[in-house]
Motif scaffolding. Sequence first.
Motif, PDB file in Angstrom:
ATOM      1  N   LYS A  50       0.841  -1.199   0.000  1.00 44.75           N
ATOM      2  CA  LYS A  50       0.000   0.000   0.000  1.00 44.75           C
ATOM      3  C   LYS A  50       0.867   1.237   0.000  1.00 44.75           C
ATOM      4  O   LYS A  50       1.528   1.505   0.981  1.00 44.75           O
ATOM      5  CB  LYS A  50      -0.924   0.031   1.226  1.00 44.75           C
ATOM      6  N   PRO A  51       0.896   1.989  -1.099  1.00 42.33           N
ATOM      7  CA  PRO A  51       1.606   3.272  -1.051  1.00 42.33           C
ATOM      8  C   PRO A  51       0.780   4.294  -0.297  1.00 42.33           C
ATOM      9  O   PRO A  51      -0.426   4.380  -0.471  1.00 42.33           O
ATOM     10  CB  PRO A  51       1.752   3.655  -2.530  1.00 42.33           C
ATOM     11  N   MET A  75       3.715  -5.090  10.140  1.00 43.97           N
ATOM     12  CA  MET A  75       3.743  -4.091   9.077  1.00 43.97           C
ATOM     13  C   MET A  75       5.167  -3.597   8.898  1.00 43.97           C
ATOM     14  O   MET A  75       5.822  -3.210   9.873  1.00 43.97           O
ATOM     15  CB  MET A  75       2.826  -2.916   9.418  1.00 43.97           C
ATOM     16  N   ALA A  76       5.643  -3.591   7.670  1.00 41.30           N
ATOM     17  CA  ALA A  76       6.943  -3.015   7.323  1.00 41.30           C
ATOM     18  C   ALA A  76       6.675  -1.744   6.527  1.00 41.30           C
ATOM     19  O   ALA A  76       6.161  -1.796   5.407  1.00 41.30           O
ATOM     20  CB  ALA A  76       7.778  -3.998   6.517  1.00 41.30           C
ATOM     21  N   ALA A  77       6.997  -0.613   7.125  1.00 43.53           N
ATOM     22  CA  ALA A  77       6.755   0.683   6.493  1.00 43.53           C
ATOM     23  C   ALA A  77       8.094   1.327   6.165  1.00 43.53           C
ATOM     24  O   ALA A  77       8.903   1.580   7.055  1.00 43.53           O
ATOM     25  CB  ALA A  77       5.946   1.588   7.418  1.00 43.53           C
ATOM     26  N   ALA A 116       5.388   7.001   2.083  1.00 44.50           N
ATOM     27  CA  ALA A 116       5.739   5.728   2.717  1.00 44.50           C
ATOM     28  C   ALA A 116       5.252   4.596   1.833  1.00 44.50           C
ATOM     29  O   ALA A 116       4.269   4.726   1.097  1.00 44.50           O
ATOM     30  CB  ALA A 116       5.126   5.622   4.105  1.00 44.50           C
ATOM     31  N   VAL A 117       5.945   3.478   1.901  1.00 43.47           N
ATOM     32  CA  VAL A 117       5.533   2.245   1.225  1.00 43.47           C
ATOM     33  C   VAL A 117       5.342   1.189   2.302  1.00 43.47           C
ATOM     34  O   VAL A 117       6.226   0.976   3.140  1.00 43.47           O
ATOM     35  CB  VAL A 117       6.575   1.788   0.185  1.00 43.47           C
ATOM     36  N   ILE A 118       4.193   0.534   2.286  1.00 43.03           N
ATOM     37  CA  ILE A 118       3.804  -0.345   3.389  1.00 43.03           C
ATOM     38  C   ILE A 118       3.599  -1.764   2.882  1.00 43.03           C
ATOM     39  O   ILE A 118       2.977  -1.988   1.837  1.00 43.03           O
ATOM     40  CB  ILE A 118       2.510   0.165   4.061  1.00 43.03           C
ATOM     41  N   VAL A 171       6.241  -2.725  12.595  1.00 42.59           N
ATOM     42  CA  VAL A 171       5.154  -2.363  13.500  1.00 42.59           C
ATOM     43  C   VAL A 171       4.307  -3.594  13.779  1.00 42.59           C
ATOM     44  O   VAL A 171       3.864  -4.278  12.844  1.00 42.59           O
ATOM     45  CB  VAL A 171       4.270  -1.250  12.895  1.00 42.59           C
ATOM     46  N   GLY A 172       4.094  -3.904  15.059  1.00 43.36           N
ATOM     47  CA  GLY A 172       3.229  -5.006  15.439  1.00 43.36           C
ATOM     48  C   GLY A 172       1.777  -4.563  15.477  1.00 43.36           C
ATOM     49  O   GLY A 172       1.441  -3.543  16.073  1.00 43.36           O
ATOM     50  N   LEU A 173       0.895  -5.345  14.825  1.00 40.85           N
ATOM     51  CA  LEU A 173      -0.520  -4.985  14.724  1.00 40.85           C
ATOM     52  C   LEU A 173      -1.393  -6.114  15.248  1.00 40.85           C
ATOM     53  O   LEU A 173      -1.097  -7.298  15.047  1.00 40.85           O
ATOM     54  CB  LEU A 173      -0.917  -4.685  13.277  1.00 40.85           C
TER      55      LEU A 173
END
Length: 730
Positions: free
Chosen positions: A4-5, A628-630, A717-719, A670-672
């Motif tokens: 997701k951009p 999540m890797a942002a 950001a690129v996610i 990021v932990g979700l």
Amino acid sequence: MQRKPVTSAGQNAAYKPPWGFFNPLAIAVSPVTARLRSISTRAVCLGCLALLAGLLFAACSSLGVQPSPPATRLASQVLATQASQALPSPAPPDSEEISDERFLLIEEFVIAMLLVAVLVGILAQRLRVPYTVGLVLIGLALALGVHLELDFPPNLILALLVPPLIFEAAFHLNLNNLRHDLVTILALAVPGVILTTLIVGGVVSWGTGLSLPIALVFGALVSATDPVSVVALFRKMGVPQRLQVLLEGESLFNDGTAIVVTHLVLALALSAAPSFNLASSLVDFLRIAGGGLIIGLVLGTLVSQMISRIDDYLIETTLTSLLAYGAYLIAEMLGVSGVLAVVAAGLVNGNIGPRGMSPTTRIVVYNFWEYAAFLSNSFIFLLIGLKIRLPLLFENWRLILWAIGAVLLARLFSVYGVTLFKRDIPPNWRHVLYWGGLRGAIALALALSLPEALGAAVGQVQVMAFGVVLYTLLVHGFTMGPLVHRLSVIERSEIQDEYERRHARAVASRLAYEHLRRHNRQGLLSDHTWDILAPSLEGHNQALVDSVHAVLSQTPALEAEELGTARKEYLRAQRGAINSLLKDGVISEDVYSQLVAEIDAALVNPLADWTDLFGQLGFPTERVNRLMAAIVQEQDVESAISSLTKIGLPVTCLPSAGGFLKRRNRTLLVGLAAGQEEIAVLALSKSCRQRVHYLPHPPGLKGLHLSEPIPVTVGGAVIFTFEVERFESF
């Protein structure tokens, strides 16, 4: 795997310490190096002496002190009582005795005012009333009981007390927040002031019989709002930041506009054959207002550049003081608006200056200006109370009623008219903006500055101005809190209320348990009874604690807020311990400076050691099922981490580089938990923004140089998101 951009405009919120205006732990600052100490001491001493001499000279000359012999030395001498009431003296005192007498009387008066301000502040906190309203009431009571005749020129307020108030408010106002509603604020501050002048002038002239030019003068001077007590109340109540910015931004800009319009209308009223020239008036307005803004922008930029090249909190704080008063004085000397110069200087210095300040300097500067604003507010509102004469107001009650009605009608048209087409401003906010248009220091100072050439109308205009100021401070100031609650301006969720109830019950039960246990240890409660009660009380306490934990675990935002509060207290306690170690001689000044700088950096930067703090406190990770890797740009990493941690998400930052640009960036892991992905994406969209970079050669062909660089837009950001079976935070 999902990609997701995310692109968005970033926001860099100006930091303001969340604690009170005078934190004893934050005020203790690290010593400077020996090389700079002598320079800073001399500079600050000279600056303090110059400022003190200026204050005393202004006070002595403005108060018009007529000292009598020592036998009749009263405080009213400072306040310019009639010289005819003084007892005759066989021989007039020499000039040195008069100077000493004046100095002592002024000192006594200032100390008495400070003492009254402190007592009123304590009572206002206990009675939960606006502090400024309490000062006005005490001033009225003192004026009734002591019968002092105040005789001070308006410059005492405009040149000495108003600049700290305006500079402090502008210094803490975030330009990003201001930019969002700049059109609305300027519409309230410029067309709104002109509209208020015309409506108030017309209604007052029609209802009281005053000539239209005189009524327009009154309309211009009461068009300046002064919502000091309202803004302070908003901060305590947690009113939305945007509503605070609207009210405070309007006040900042319309103060200067009102002063300019008042001078223009006053010149029209004093002319032998009043005639209005729209083009000439518009040119004068643009010259005075625009000139003040330009002077403030230039001086604010220069001082900010000087601050970025100095690392001494004493000199940097002194520079901000010189900027606040210097911008006003220079602008007034050049015939432009001094108030607008202070507004512009404060905005520039508050948004650019802190970037070049050390963490310790930021804390000192913020605390200094909040304290300066506190002193100015105290003196201004006490002087308002002392200056107003209630019997005179009662004698002119019809004039005052017409004036109050005209002001309320004009405020109605200006607020609802300007915000009519702003659909993003809720209706309940408009009601608060309308009721928050208090009048205060600027209106009083302008009323006192009216020339005697206006004749008997001066007294009538001043009486109406005092009546309007007193009405807005007492009626609007006291009712603003209930109005905010009734209009539901503060949005509180049910989970927030439930958490507060459970937390309060748990704290109360634990304190009651400790009270009974203390009685048992002191022999006031028998062991037999305590053995019966203790197990039940302990079980009840544990059940209450578990209920609080349940609410926090279900609401990450509440959990993050409490962790943030605990982190601040943790750092302040560390600072206090280091201060004690230095005082006891356990550590040297060099070590003290190093440690305090680290703690101050953590205090002013909520990102410092934030992830480590989560790990130390055992952040609950059992519900995390996605990672999540942002990938964000280096310029956005701090704001991105801040946005994610504030909503309770664990974040780990890794250095990285990628893309054909080969530029360094950061990868945030990021932990979700379930349902948190959209919240994390929204937080990143608000903290990361697009930027344009230029390539001097095509990608992969470094030897080939282009005639013009290629612009490349890099996303915010690129996610990537992944499902995980287990999550551990190290």
